[in-house]
Design an enzyme around this catalytic site. Structure first.
Site, PDB file in Angstrom:
ATOM      1  N   CYS A 177     -37.864  43.379  45.089  1.00 15.76           N
ATOM      2  CA  CYS A 177     -36.426  43.092  45.169  1.00 15.76           C
ATOM      3  C   CYS A 177     -35.649  44.145  44.384  1.00 15.76           C
ATOM      4  O   CYS A 177     -36.001  44.460  43.241  1.00 15.76           O
ATOM      5  CB  CYS A 177     -36.146  41.700  44.611  1.00 15.76           C
ATOM      6  SG  CYS A 177     -34.410  41.291  44.471  1.00 15.76           S
TER       7      CYS A 177
ATOM      8  N   GLU B 241       0.816  -1.216   0.000  1.00 12.03           N
ATOM      9  CA  GLU B 241       0.000   0.000   0.000  1.00 12.03           C
ATOM     10  C   GLU B 241       0.850   1.266   0.000  1.00 12.03           C
ATOM     11  O   GLU B 241       0.385   2.317  -0.409  1.00 12.03           O
ATOM     12  CB  GLU B 241      -0.931   0.002   1.222  1.00 12.03           C
ATOM     13  CG  GLU B 241      -1.994   1.074   1.175  1.00 12.03           C
ATOM     14  CD  GLU B 241      -3.097   0.845   2.193  1.00 12.03           C
ATOM     15  OE1 GLU B 241      -3.557   1.843   2.767  1.00 12.03           O
ATOM     16  OE2 GLU B 241      -3.494  -0.319   2.410  1.00 12.03           O
TER      17      GLU B 241
ATOM     18  N   ASP C 285      -7.465  -4.284   6.420  1.00 12.94           N
ATOM     19  CA  ASP C 285      -8.765  -3.805   6.854  1.00 12.94           C
ATOM     20  C   ASP C 285      -9.626  -3.639   5.610  1.00 12.94           C
ATOM     21  O   ASP C 285      -9.193  -3.944   4.490  1.00 12.94           O
ATOM     22  CB  ASP C 285      -8.639  -2.497   7.640  1.00 12.94           C
ATOM     23  CG  ASP C 285      -7.888  -1.419   6.862  1.00 12.94           C
ATOM     24  OD1 ASP C 285      -7.695  -1.568   5.637  1.00 12.94           O
ATOM     25  OD2 ASP C 285      -7.473  -0.418   7.485  1.00 12.94           O
TER      26      ASP C 285
ATOM     27  N   CYS D  44     -36.674  37.647  48.530  1.00 13.75           N
ATOM     28  CA  CYS D  44     -37.081  37.538  47.130  1.00 13.75           C
ATOM     29  C   CYS D  44     -37.513  36.115  46.824  1.00 13.75           C
ATOM     30  O   CYS D  44     -36.933  35.140  47.315  1.00 13.75           O
ATOM     31  CB  CYS D  44     -35.924  37.958  46.224  1.00 13.75           C
ATOM     32  SG  CYS D  44     -36.362  37.905  44.474  1.00 13.75           S
TER      33      CYS D  44
ATOM     34  N   CYS E 193     -33.732  41.986  41.224  1.00 13.60           N
ATOM     35  CA  CYS E 193     -34.407  41.446  40.040  1.00 13.60           C
ATOM     36  C   CYS E 193     -35.785  42.040  39.808  1.00 13.60           C
ATOM     37  O   CYS E 193     -36.402  41.767  38.784  1.00 13.60           O
ATOM     38  CB  CYS E 193     -34.517  39.922  40.132  1.00 13.60           C
ATOM     39  SG  CYS E 193     -35.598  39.351  41.460  1.00 13.60           S
TER      40      CYS E 193
ATOM     41  N   CYS F  28     -31.828  34.305  43.681  1.00 16.28           N
ATOM     42  CA  CYS F  28     -31.647  35.680  44.154  1.00 16.28           C
ATOM     43  C   CYS F  28     -31.541  35.658  45.670  1.00 16.28           C
ATOM     44  O   CYS F  28     -32.350  35.022  46.359  1.00 16.28           O
ATOM     45  CB  CYS F  28     -32.815  36.548  43.716  1.00 16.28           C
ATOM     46  SG  CYS F  28     -32.646  38.272  44.229  1.00 16.28           S
TER      47      CYS F  28
ATOM     48  N   TYR G  26       0.064  -2.988  13.758  1.00 16.05           N
ATOM     49  CA  TYR G  26      -0.818  -2.189  12.908  1.00 16.05           C
ATOM     50  C   TYR G  26      -1.716  -1.313  13.778  1.00 16.05           C
ATOM     51  O   TYR G  26      -2.432  -1.815  14.662  1.00 16.05           O
ATOM     52  CB  TYR G  26      -1.655  -3.107  12.029  1.00 16.05           C
ATOM     53  CG  TYR G  26      -2.455  -2.391  10.971  1.00 16.05           C
ATOM     54  CD1 TYR G  26      -1.818  -1.689   9.954  1.00 16.05           C
ATOM     55  CD2 TYR G  26      -3.849  -2.407  10.988  1.00 16.05           C
ATOM     56  CE1 TYR G  26      -2.546  -1.031   8.977  1.00 16.05           C
ATOM     57  CE2 TYR G  26      -4.585  -1.760  10.014  1.00 16.05           C
ATOM     58  CZ  TYR G  26      -3.924  -1.067   9.014  1.00 16.05           C
ATOM     59  OH  TYR G  26      -4.643  -0.416   8.051  1.00 16.05           O
TER      60      TYR G  26
ATOM     61  N   ASP H  35      -2.938  -3.087   3.487  1.00 15.05           N
ATOM     62  CA  ASP H  35      -3.349  -3.121   4.892  1.00 15.05           C
ATOM     63  C   ASP H  35      -4.546  -4.038   5.052  1.00 15.05           C
ATOM     64  O   ASP H  35      -5.447  -4.077   4.205  1.00 15.05           O
ATOM     65  CB  ASP H  35      -3.709  -1.716   5.384  1.00 15.05           C
ATOM     66  CG  ASP H  35      -2.479  -0.823   5.513  1.00 15.05           C
ATOM     67  OD1 ASP H  35      -1.349  -1.365   5.468  1.00 15.05           O
ATOM     68  OD2 ASP H  35      -2.655   0.398   5.663  1.00 15.05           O
TER      69      ASP H  35
END
Length: 880
Positions: free
Chosen positions: A774, A24, A136, A799, A777, A804, A352, A134
């Site tokens: 609050c 290969e 595979d 709150c 927020c 918070c 390999y 190879d």
């Protein structure tokens, strides 16, 4: 196909037959020729072929008693390419949908014509063809490409296949004497995959590249004329993993929790006891339990466990594990890991490197492999211990569940103390392969683990310690560790006072972005790619600018990658999900037929990608060049969005005001803490210029990303700070009422003051109730009653918003300052802020530090009577 020549002998008595051998790669041809020509009459001769890179090696050899004159040459990977006929190869030559039915052909490209001519010329002179590709599926496919070229020149060739797993002499000599026939089914499987990838990949790549490149100004580090927005059936599911984890990370909202921690100091050391409930997300519940523990702080040991623990060595090394461990240990990319492993394999130092197998065959001589490593200066002494029966260190390796029947697990095949030509990564990868193999045949690490459970006021806590008795495989596998920690000795029923008992807070953390090892694991579980191609799919994401690597070697999608995934997620076949690979994996017809849809349908599907790209550019930069498509014409607008946006989704609702259209509306979600209380967190808006709400929030909140990190790596223009963006945006934006600059809409002279009215409403609520909002927020606060020892019955506002920490005492509303529970908890969990306190009487441990749930220090006084000389649990007035 039919092979000529018949059986393995195939020769004519004692007369030598001519054999063409093909590898290969040129380096493999040279290595195998060197092994087979040893001790042969005439030695090894070299001559040039048609290709100057692919030499021809000649020598004599005997195969199963048959004298052979061997000619050994090579290819360079695949000899052929698969492509459409010429009339379909130009991008604008046909509709992309036509590619699903267009004829394809496999041919030798012009740049490999010299290799083809060499094979043809040599094949005409030979009787046998031995393939050394190879072992595979990809190698089998290349083998049949070689067969096609050679048999066209000589139809009488007797074709054989050599199977080997390592470039070492014993493996090669065994292979040449045990030749087999090539496997046509393996080759056909690769042909099928190649055609599927070509048809689907080419059609979608052409369509999305031409469509999206014309629709958007995509800023990538490449020439726009050469920009390719590629698609692949494995590439996009891989990208889908990256994007989905990124979304999980970005959508995570940190949630605060509380836990109780206890420590105990003795002459033997310190034990850290963890609350066995883990943690509470409700502060009040955690505070109540903590107060119970404070009032009854005596500790009782309720259980002691001692047991032996084993840490087992890893399984034999597969390709996937090699890539994952090289990434984890050395920060080497999978693509680079495979390149270095290929170099080591071709030089004969490891087996390999492309294998799914994680179990050794019973025929493998494992001790012989260990024997070769005894002379190494770093791990040679450990190899000697392994082979010493008296040491008792040897253990047959565990067997995994994978066996590809082609190659053994990756292991060292040749000893080396380190070659002069190796790079640092070659040294590290060879060391990993050797140490991993030695660990596989070693005993597990052994330790004694002790766990202690205690009780405080009915609440269970635990602590554990570990003592390593024998490191065994960990002595050689230095990439892993198994920490040991001692805890003091306790007896069942023992009682003592804790040194510290604190109520500590923490926050939940988002899942991290995917590392390379994480991404490989996801791909393996979903069956995406093979051990030989996974690293290529990952690298393609980086090459195409679909994803980037963060400084900590994790994957984050680019705007383009994120937009493509969002667009494809809206498509029927779910192209970014691994499940899209499953239904069509058995036949080419199964893959192609569901995809042969009309041009109009495909264009509608790709419109989803356009919507998604609009959305991503908006969110990530808060400034984008939008191309609104009117048929195929476009014009550009610059849009600024509020920095308080947390989520947005393009809808199919069309704005009836903005022109030219269509302009699609976007469903926004804002972060409550970053917008005024009179604005909703959910808003269906338009970014075409008609939306007053968006303009007002730009004035109030400014533009730009929430943090600098959220835009890092996403376009080179996002470098200015948030404050600079906000100030510059305020300077540019006009008031929504009088259309003048210089003031915001909230302070327009032409409008009545709204802030004064809001304040009156806040301080004078209806029905005379005491109520506040609050100041963090904007949510309404709830009136509660404290239940702590020092503030029992005292009322306060807190709150309701999760996460918070605002609260204020009701009786301090007219002048006292509000406090944050976060500060109180910080005080509680940081003893250094509470000042020093010496030893106390009444049995209190030296240096003990307690705080109440509200952060107030407890200076040794009794909760029942207030006497500082004792705790409540020993108070003489207890129970009265």
């Amino acid at each position: 196909m039919a092979y000529g020549g018949g059986g393995g002998g195939g020769g004519s008595g004692g007369r030598a037959i001519r054999v063409l051998n093909v590898a290969e790669k040129p380096s493999v041809a040279k290595a195998v020729s060197g092994f087979l020509s040893k001790n042969q009459q005439g030695g090894l001769r070299v001559r040039d072929g048609r290709s100057r890179y692919n030499k021809i090696f000649e020598f004599n050899h005997t195969v199963n008693g048959q004298p052979c004159h061997m000619s050994f040459t090579s290819v360079t990977g695949h000899l052929m390419e698969l492509d459409f006929d010429d009339r379909f190869r130009r991008w604008h030559s046909c509709d992309p949908v036509d590619l699903y039915r267009a004829p394809v052909r496999k041919f030798v490209p012009e740049d490999k014509s010299d290799i083809r001519r060499t094979l043809e010329e040599e094949a005409r002179k030979c009787q046998w063809l031995i393939l050394w590709l190879d072992c595979d599926r990809e190698g089998e496919n290349i083998a049949f490409e070689v067969i096609e070229v050679c048999t066209q020149a000589n139809r009488n060739l007797n074709v054989w296949r050599a199977r080997f797993s390592a470039l070492i002499e014993r493996e090669i000599q065994n292979s040449v004497q045990n030749l087999v026939r090539p496997n046509q089914l393996f080759a056909d499987a690769v042909d099928l995959r190649q055609e599927i990838d070509l048809r689907i990949g080419a059609s979608f790549t052409r369509f999305q590249t031409m469509f999206l490149r014309d629709a958007f100004m995509i800023n990538l580090a490449t020439d726009d004329r050469n920009l390719v927005i590629s698609y692949g059936p494995c590439q996009f599911p891989t990208l889908g993993f990256v994007v989905e984890r990124y979304w999980e990370n970005q959508s995570h909202e940190a949630e605060e929790f509380w836990t109780i921690n206890c420590t105990h100091n003795t002459d033997e050391g310190t034990a850290n006891f963890k609350w066995m409930r883990g943690h509470f997300f409700d502060y009040t519940c955690a505070a109540i339990v903590y107060e119970m523990c404070i009032q009854e702080p005596t500790v009782t040991v309720t259980e002691i466990k001692e047991q032996e623990k084993l840490k087992y060595p890893p399984l034999p090394l597969s390709t996937l594990e090699l890539e994952k461990r090289a990434s984890r240990f050395f920060h080497m990319s999978p693509a680079h890991t495979m390149k270095v492993a290929e170099d080591l394999y071709q030089a004969g130092f490891i087996s390999y490197p492309r294998t799914e197998t994680d179990r050794f065959s019973e025929k493998t001589d494992l001790r012989a492999i260990v024997f070769e490593q005894q002379g190494h200066p770093l791990w040679g002494s450990y190899a000697q211990l392994l082979l010493n029966p008296e040491a008792g260190l040897w253990r047959n390796p565990s067997s995994g569940r994978h066996d590809d029947k082609a190659h053994p697990p990756i292991h060292p095949t040749r000893f080396s103390p380190g070659e002069s030509g190796w790079s640092r990564d070659h040294h590290r990868l060879y060391e990993l392969v050797v140490r991993h193999f030695l660990a596989c045949v070693s005993q597990p690490a052994k330790a004694a683990e002790t766990s202690v459970e205690i009780d405080i006021a009915g609440e269970a806590f635990s602590s554990s310690g570990r003592v390593i008795h024998a490191k065994n495989y960990l002595d050689v596998y230095t990439f892993e560790s198994w920490g040991g920690s001692m805890i003091p000795t306790y007896t069942l029923g023992q009682q003592f006072m804790p040194t510290t008992l604190t109520l500590d807070s923490g926050v939940t953390r988002p899942p991290p972005l995917l590392s390379e090892a994480d991404l490989l694991t996801c791909m393996d579980k979903a069956g995406i790619g093979t051990d030989a191609t996974m690293h290529e799919h990952i690298q393609k994401l980086l090459d195409r600018h679909y994803a980037i690597k963060t400084p900590d070697i994790r994957f984050s999608p680019t705007n383009l990658g994120e937009a493509l995934v969002m667009g494809y997620d809206d498509m029927g076949p779910e192209q970014t999900k691994e499940s899209s690979l499953k239904p069509w994996q058995y036949s080419l017809r199964g893959q192609i037929d569901p995809m042969t849809i009309s041009t109009i349908q495909v264009e509608m599907l790709f419109a989803n990608a356009v919507f998604a790209m609009n959305q991503i550019w908006c969110l990530s930069k808060n400034r984008m060049d939008i191309s609104w498509l009117d048929a195929w014409d476009s014009h550009r607008n610059v849009v600024w969005l509020p920095g308080s946006i947390s989520q947005a989704a393009v809808t199919h609702d069309i704005c009836g005001i903005c022109t030219p259209g269509p302009v699609f509306k976007i469903q926004f979600k804002f972060r409550r803490l970053e917008i005024p209380p009179n604005y909703n967190v959910d808003h269906l808006g338009c970014i075409g210029g008609c939306d007053d709400t968006l303009r007002q929030l730009v004035e109030i909140c400014g533009t730009g990303a929430r943090t600098a990190s959220s835009v890092s790596g996403r376009g080179q223009g996002a470098t200015s700070s948030n404050s600079a963006q906000r100030s510059s945006s305020r300077g540019r934006m006009a008031c929504v009422y009088c259309r003048q600059t210089g003031h915001s809409s909230d302070f327009c002279p032409s409008q009545p003051s709204r802030s004064h009215t809001a304040r009156n409403q806040e301080t004078n609520p209806p029905n005379g109730e005491s109520s506040i909002h609050c100041n963090s927020c904007g949510e309404p606060c709830v009136l509660r009653t404290a239940n702590t020892a020092t503030n029992r019955g005292r009322k306060f506002f807190s709150c309701q918003s999760q996460g918070c920490n605002f609260f204020i005492w009701e009786d301090s509303m007219n002048g006292a300052s509000s406090v944050s529970r976060a500060n109180a908890r910080s005080f509680a969990s940081n003893p250094s802020r509470r000042g020093g306190r010496g030893s106390r009487t009444g049995g209190r441990a030296s240096g003990a530090a307690f705080v109440s749930a509200t952060g107030e220090p407890i200076s040794g006084r009794c909760f029942n009577c207030g006497d500082p000389s004792h705790f409540a649990n020993v108070c003489p007035n207890r129970g009265r």
